[in-house]
Scaffold this motif. Sequence first.
Motif, PDB file in Angstrom:
ATOM      1  N   LYS A  22       0.842  -1.203   0.000  1.00  7.27           N
ATOM      2  CA  LYS A  22       0.000   0.000   0.000  1.00  7.27           C
ATOM      3  C   LYS A  22       0.869   1.241   0.000  1.00  7.27           C
ATOM      4  N   GLY A  25      -4.381   5.653  -0.748  1.00  9.81           N
ATOM      5  CA  GLY A  25      -5.788   5.287  -0.610  1.00  9.81           C
ATOM      6  C   GLY A  25      -6.231   4.134  -1.507  1.00  9.81           C
ATOM      7  N   ASP A  28      -6.124   0.969   0.325  1.00 12.07           N
ATOM      8  CA  ASP A  28      -7.221   0.809   1.292  1.00 12.07           C
ATOM      9  C   ASP A  28      -8.495   0.341   0.593  1.00 12.07           C
ATOM     10  N   ARG A 312       1.026  11.638   1.722  1.00 10.54           N
ATOM     11  CA  ARG A 312       2.134  11.676   0.777  1.00 10.54           C
ATOM     12  C   ARG A 312       2.522  13.139   0.657  1.00 10.54           C
ATOM     13  N   LYS A 317      -1.338  17.630  -2.191  1.00 12.58           N
ATOM     14  CA  LYS A 317      -1.887  17.640  -0.837  1.00 12.58           C
ATOM     15  C   LYS A 317      -1.923  19.022  -0.181  1.00 12.58           C
ATOM     16  N   GLY A 340       4.834  11.624   6.865  1.00 13.58           N
ATOM     17  CA  GLY A 340       4.741  11.480   5.415  1.00 13.58           C
ATOM     18  C   GLY A 340       6.107  11.409   4.771  1.00 13.58           C
ATOM     19  N   SER A 366       8.571   9.473   7.053  1.00 12.53           N
ATOM     20  CA  SER A 366       8.610   8.028   6.874  1.00 12.53           C
ATOM     21  C   SER A 366       7.192   7.546   6.563  1.00 12.53           C
ATOM     22  N   TYR A 367       7.083   6.294   6.157  1.00  6.74           N
ATOM     23  CA  TYR A 367       5.763   5.669   6.048  1.00  6.74           C
ATOM     24  C   TYR A 367       5.635   4.750   7.253  1.00  6.74           C
ATOM     25  N   ASN A 368       4.663   4.987   8.105  1.00  3.19           N
ATOM     26  CA  ASN A 368       4.593   4.218   9.348  1.00  3.19           C
ATOM     27  C   ASN A 368       3.123   4.017   9.757  1.00  3.19           C
ATOM     28  N   TYR A 376      -3.975   9.548  14.422  1.00  4.48           N
ATOM     29  CA  TYR A 376      -5.425   9.700  14.246  1.00  4.48           C
ATOM     30  C   TYR A 376      -6.123   9.787  15.596  1.00  4.48           C
ATOM     31  N   LEU A 393      -9.006   9.708   2.264  1.00  4.61           N
ATOM     32  CA  LEU A 393      -9.425   8.788   3.329  1.00  4.61           C
ATOM     33  C   LEU A 393      -9.034   9.314   4.697  1.00  4.61           C
ATOM     34  N   THR A 394      -8.003  10.145   4.729  1.00  2.15           N
ATOM     35  CA  THR A 394      -7.498  10.538   6.055  1.00  2.15           C
ATOM     36  C   THR A 394      -8.557  11.333   6.833  1.00  2.15           C
TER      37      THR A 394
HETATM   38  P1  ADP Z   1      -3.764   9.223  -1.329  1.00  5.52           P
HETATM   39  O1  ADP Z   1      -4.368   7.947  -1.830  1.00  5.52           O
HETATM   40  O2  ADP Z   1      -3.880  10.359  -2.288  1.00  5.52           O
HETATM   41  O3  ADP Z   1      -2.363   9.047  -0.850  1.00  5.52           O
HETATM   42  P2  ADP Z   1      -5.801   9.071   0.759  1.00  5.52           P
HETATM   43  O4  ADP Z   1      -6.217  10.050   1.786  1.00  5.52           O
HETATM   44  O5  ADP Z   1      -6.858   8.564  -0.154  1.00  5.52           O
HETATM   45  O6  ADP Z   1      -4.592   9.704  -0.044  1.00  5.52           O
HETATM   46  O7  ADP Z   1      -5.172   7.779   1.474  1.00  5.52           O
HETATM   47  C1  ADP Z   1      -4.012   7.858   2.224  1.00  5.52           C
HETATM   48  C2  ADP Z   1      -3.858   6.573   3.016  1.00  5.52           C
HETATM   49  O8  ADP Z   1      -2.473   6.328   3.227  1.00  5.52           O
HETATM   50  C3  ADP Z   1      -4.493   6.640   4.393  1.00  5.52           C
HETATM   51  O9  ADP Z   1      -4.833   5.337   4.824  1.00  5.52           O
HETATM   52  C4  ADP Z   1      -3.338   7.190   5.243  1.00  5.52           C
HETATM   53  O10 ADP Z   1      -3.480   6.844   6.615  1.00  5.52           O
HETATM   54  C5  ADP Z   1      -2.170   6.456   4.613  1.00  5.52           C
HETATM   55  N1  ADP Z   1      -0.895   7.166   4.711  1.00  5.52           N
HETATM   56  C6  ADP Z   1      -0.462   8.213   3.968  1.00  5.52           C
HETATM   57  N2  ADP Z   1       0.803   8.552   4.310  1.00  5.52           N
HETATM   58  C7  ADP Z   1       1.168   7.709   5.293  1.00  5.52           C
HETATM   59  C8  ADP Z   1       2.364   7.547   6.065  1.00  5.52           C
HETATM   60  N3  ADP Z   1       3.432   8.323   5.875  1.00  5.52           N
HETATM   61  N4  ADP Z   1       2.400   6.565   6.991  1.00  5.52           N
HETATM   62  C9  ADP Z   1       1.319   5.760   7.190  1.00  5.52           C
HETATM   63  N5  ADP Z   1       0.168   5.868   6.498  1.00  5.52           N
HETATM   64  C10 ADP Z   1       0.091   6.818   5.555  1.00  5.52           C
END
Ligand code: ADP
Length: 493
Positions: A22, A25, A28, A312, A317, A340, A366-368, A376, A393-394
């Motif tokens: 992943k 979004g 997800d 991201r 964004k 991010g 980072s992605y975490n 959240y 989605l956030t």
């Molecule tokens: P997009 O698909 O444009 O990136 P969305 O809001 O649709 O944006 O979905 C973003 C998803 O990715 C959410 O589940 C969010 O929690 C997750 N996410 C984005 N960046 C990170 C990060 N750095 N670490 C963990 N989860 C992230």
Amino acid sequence: MSDNTQARKIAFIGSECYPFVKTGGLGDVMYALPRALTPLGCEVRVFLPNYACIPPKYKDQMLYRGNFMMDLCSDGRQFYVGIMELVMDGVIYDFIDNREFFDWGNPYTGLWEDIPKYCYFSKAVLAVMNYMEWIPDVIHCHDWQASLVPLYLRTRFDGTPVGSAKSIVTIHNLRFQGICGIEHLKYWTGLPDYLFDYPVLKQNENEANMFKGGLAYADKITTVSETYAEEIQTSFYGEGLNGHLYYHRPKLKGIVNGIDVQLWNSATDKLLAADYDYDSVLEKKIENKRALQEQLGLEQDDGQFVIGLISRLTDQKGLDLVNAVFPEMLDEHTQVVILGTGDPRYEGAFRYYEGENKGRVCAYISYNESLAHLIYAGADALLVPSLFEPCGLTQLIAMRYGTVPIVRETGGLKDTVQPYNEETNEGNGFTFDWYQADLLLDAIRRAKALYFEDRSRWNDMVQRDMAKDVSWENSARKYLALYEELTPEEAAE
Ligand code: ADP
């Protein structure tokens, strides 16, 4: 589903799917929507590339289902297609195996490699369906990486068993389209020359556009909110395809995303410091704020207004707005947490603000996934000031966790966050319309004013947000209605 309708077989095709891989979004949705469709009577199979980056714990559960050789390119070059299968919570996942294409990247590497990779993937999934004799009623393709499927379906696979299926292409993000030189795409797809014309794949004199072609050949197009469905027909949001989408608007529909409310559930979330629900949020949420402050080295202070941003780090964004107002957004009562990765410009800027404001700002570059859950739950507000946002989605997850979203009124943000109305004490968050930094700052200030000056109304909003239905249920029914509309003969059986 009513009793007299037949179960629909639906194939989901996409480039990512939680928990295997992943980046945003799309991952997800590929996870949650099949799970929401299954109880409605659909038999859903999800087709994904078997990337090397899929964690070993899932790889170990995959079962080998067969292999064959497939021709792909215009010179008839043959490629191995393996099928690895995994069943999780009633949904079948078929992973297309080919080390040449999927052995590096997480999962994307760059268009030069990604274009052949997804040409291969789009053709292989159809060949796999014929091979396994599993013929779906509808093939639901997600984003440009899967958008050649409708073209293959109506050409190379016409007259084969899978050729009877209908197709849907869902636009999760129109910014990414899979554009490359015409000759490059002709070679890798092996698709007939007549498709490389303006109504289908041709982008300009030299280039072809995979998304454009898929949208032209799909039986239906959906996108992930009603507002984005309208917006993409305009030049500002249309990413060069607004005319094409306007032409195809009779088959275009917006269906807003939901979130998986089992996965995102503050009452059972193991990644939180303290679980809470609607009744206990006002008392227990604060424990997550404390844990967040401690984990990230922020000053331990219950009285701080904590603003989160999980994203991201790209232009989409609205981060240039955040960057512009950062110093003014901060004060002695405000902390900011950013999670991010992405554009080095934003990574650098947020790191700089962290350095300047130790204890008040954390830029976690980072992605975490675990930290995301804690933010959240622990933040008071979540910023989503996007330039464009197909759904987002956030903000949905934030509301589910009683965290108030501050958003720009665009795409799905507009459709899911009702602006706070101080006359009536209604609404779910703070919003602004024009893409201007001072309007973002104004929205943040309005949020802070309510938080610090009228906590009981703020708390009302927290509980309203937690009570809001952000599940997939309604939207999954809309997708089912679309599948039924495309396959009416089954409904009559
Ligand atoms: P997009 O698909 O444009 O990136 P969305 O809001 O649709 O944006 O979905 C973003 C998803 O990715 C959410 O589940 C969010 O929690 C997750 N996410 C984005 N960046 C990170 C990060 N750095 N670490 C963990 N989860 C992230």
